[in-house]
Design an enzyme around this catalytic site. Structure first.
Site, short mmCIF file in Angstrom:
data_model
loop_
_atom_site.label_atom_id
_atom_site.label_comp_id
_atom_site.label_asym_id
_atom_site.label_seq_id
_atom_site.Cartn_x
_atom_site.Cartn_y
_atom_site.Cartn_z
N HIS A 7 40.27 48.33 41.30
CA HIS A 7 40.15 46.84 41.61
C HIS A 7 38.97 46.17 41.06
O HIS A 7 37.76 47.10 40.90
CB HIS A 7 40.51 46.35 43.04
CG HIS A 7 39.64 47.14 44.02
ND1 HIS A 7 39.85 48.21 44.79
CD2 HIS A 7 38.48 46.47 44.52
CE1 HIS A 7 39.00 48.65 45.63
NE2 HIS A 7 38.07 47.42 45.50
N HIS A 79 32.06 43.77 43.18
CA HIS A 79 32.07 45.21 42.74
C HIS A 79 33.44 45.38 41.83
O HIS A 79 34.17 44.66 41.80
CB HIS A 79 31.98 46.00 43.81
CG HIS A 79 33.28 46.14 44.91
ND1 HIS A 79 32.92 45.15 46.12
CD2 HIS A 79 34.41 46.85 44.76
CE1 HIS A 79 34.19 45.59 46.69
NE2 HIS A 79 35.02 46.47 46.11
N GLU A 130 32.43 50.93 43.12
CA GLU A 130 32.96 51.89 44.06
C GLU A 130 33.70 52.84 43.63
O GLU A 130 34.50 52.64 42.36
CB GLU A 130 33.94 50.81 44.87
CG GLU A 130 34.76 51.41 46.17
CD GLU A 130 35.62 50.60 46.61
OE1 GLU A 130 35.79 49.28 46.27
OE2 GLU A 130 36.29 50.88 47.61
#
Ligand SMILES: C[C@@H](C(=O)O)C(=O)SCCNC(=O)CCNC(=O)[C@H](O)C(C)(C)COP(=O)(O)OP(=O)(O)OC[C@H]1O[C@@H](n2cnc3c(N)ncnc32)[C@H](O)[C@@H]1OP(=O)(O)O
Ligand SMILES: [Co+2]
Length: 134
Positions: A7, A79, A130
């Site tokens: 994502h 992010h 991440e």
């Protein structure tokens, strides 16, 4: 080492307004809002054919996105999240190369029920990164 883009996260100050932009203006498949108390955020996922957008709003007093939103009051890309096959092996390899893992260095369970870690933005081209166990 990194695999699929899981994502791209966008921090927002008004989740309902943000979800409406994706649902009503852009015509996307938008999930319900879920509290992530371990992460200090609420999340809404936008399901696209090839990846997801994660909308984030602060939850609680010490949200890790609070300062970011002070600096970016109209929201902004926060992010990117990449999948890895073995998050502990990936972490150890990155740490050995000098990358900084945020928090206590141990994975937490993320929004998809799988272990996640965050890497310092200054070590990855100014981009908070991440990793999520695939
Ligand atoms: C639910 C879960 C999931 O998907 O499963 C999630 O995503 S949870 C998503 C929310 N959780 C997280 O973000 C956890 C990891 N994040 C953190 O630990 C924190 O947000 C930090 C990345 C350490 C930033 O903390 P904070 O904003 O309090 O520190 P700070 O203002 O001193 O920032 C230090 C420097 O990094 C920059 N900086 C801060 N946030 C940034 C970001 N998102 N992208 C790029 N740069 C960023 C600041 O501008 C500053 O640069 P200058 O010094 O040049 O001014
Ligand atoms: Co995320």
């Amino acid at each position: 080492m990194i695999g699929r883009l899981n994502h791209v996260a966008i921090a927002v100050s008004d989740m309902e307004a943000a979800a409406s932009v994706y649902r009503d203006t852009l015509g996307a498949d938008v999930s319900e809002k879920v509290a992530q108390p371990d992460h200090g955020v609420n999340t809404v996922f936008i399901n696209l054919p090839n990846t997801k957008i994660e909308l984030l709003e602060p939850l609680g007093e010490n949200s890790p996105i609070a300062k970011f939103l002070e600096k970016n009051p109209s929201g902004g890309i926060h992010h990117v999240c990449y999948e890895v096959d073995d998050i502990l092996a990936a972490r150890d390899k990155l740490v050995a190369q000098g990358a900084r893992v945020l928090g206590d260095g141990e994975p937490k369970i993320g929004a998809h029920g799988k272990p996640v870690l965050f890497l310092h933005p200054k070590d990855f081209l100014g981009t908070l990164t991440e990793l999520e166990q695939a």
